[in-house]
Design an enzyme around this catalytic site. Sequence first.
Site, PDB file in Angstrom:
ATOM      1  N   CYS A 145       0.830  -1.206   0.000  1.00  0.00           N
ATOM      2  CA  CYS A 145       0.000   0.000   0.000  1.00  0.00           C
ATOM      3  C   CYS A 145       0.869   1.262   0.000  1.00  0.00           C
ATOM      4  O   CYS A 145       0.557   2.244  -0.681  1.00  0.00           O
ATOM      5  CB  CYS A 145      -0.944  -0.011   1.196  1.00  0.00           C
ATOM      6  SG  CYS A 145      -0.157  -0.319   2.784  1.00  0.00           S
ATOM      7  N   GLY A 200      11.247   3.152  -1.495  1.00  0.00           N
ATOM      8  CA  GLY A 200      11.761   3.873  -2.658  1.00  0.00           C
ATOM      9  C   GLY A 200      12.241   2.950  -3.759  1.00  0.00           C
ATOM     10  O   GLY A 200      11.774   3.036  -4.910  1.00  0.00           O
ATOM     11  N   HIS A 225      -1.166   4.804   7.409  1.00  0.00           N
ATOM     12  CA  HIS A 225       0.170   5.353   7.245  1.00  0.00           C
ATOM     13  C   HIS A 225       0.059   6.834   6.876  1.00  0.00           C
ATOM     14  O   HIS A 225      -0.960   7.282   6.365  1.00  0.00           O
ATOM     15  CB  HIS A 225       0.934   4.647   6.115  1.00  0.00           C
ATOM     16  CG  HIS A 225       0.886   3.158   6.167  1.00  0.00           C
ATOM     17  ND1 HIS A 225       1.659   2.414   7.025  1.00  0.00           N
ATOM     18  CD2 HIS A 225       0.169   2.257   5.452  1.00  0.00           C
ATOM     19  CE1 HIS A 225       1.420   1.126   6.835  1.00  0.00           C
ATOM     20  NE2 HIS A 225       0.521   1.014   5.886  1.00  0.00           N
TER      21      HIS A 225
END
Length: 243
Positions: A145, A200, A225
């Site tokens: 996610c 990343g 988050h």
Amino acid sequence: MVGQRIIRVAVNGYGVIGKRVAQAVAVQKDMAVAGVADVAQDWRVRAALSRGYALYGATEEHAVAMGAAGLDVSGTLDDLLEAADIVVDCTPKHLASKNIETYRRLGIRFIVHGGEKHQSTGHSFVAEANYASAVGRDCSRVVSCNTTSIIRTLSALKRHGLLDRARGTLLRRATDPWESHQGGIMNTLVPEPEIPSHQGPDAQSVDPDLDVVTMAVKVPETLAHLHYWSVQLTREASKDEVL
């Protein structure tokens, strides 16, 4: 549907991810939930039965335990896979990589989630960025996610010629709500020790051209988050244009 083949989707694991996958499949006109497989005998799998999904045990032992708990069990995971065209593996991290051997042996198409490595399928997927490259494949990996959010946000800027580079800090929920008593953190923060954090590079497995670096901190939170981004644009742009 007359004249249209219905794709039968097996969902292996009915937790945070699996329940959402099954619900999404159930509302598609060209798909049907062949069933869900799990190891639990509690309210989570009872919810699956209440939605009308056929329930299977991950193994014979789990199927027996489910039956002993009063659940209506249709068989084992192997039985479910025989009744399906594709399986979406939503089991806990690292279990799917073991299940892949079974899926390949049976010749069934499969999708795994972001807890597995990119190398497990050779393809990492976010619809906004690389839908076309997934067509015709026997398997793919839907990224986490967090990574999906990164791709959706940054690729929107990229498509409009606005994105130069992005640096982000992710505040990550610590655990699932029903497991907070096992390993959840309280009144503390747990930074990931490496920069970049794995999100990343994971985003770059979907779009290798992204100039993105992430840092991540685990926080005492179970529901969501938070991403905080510093983005360098290619030119001057108004807030309305960015939005």
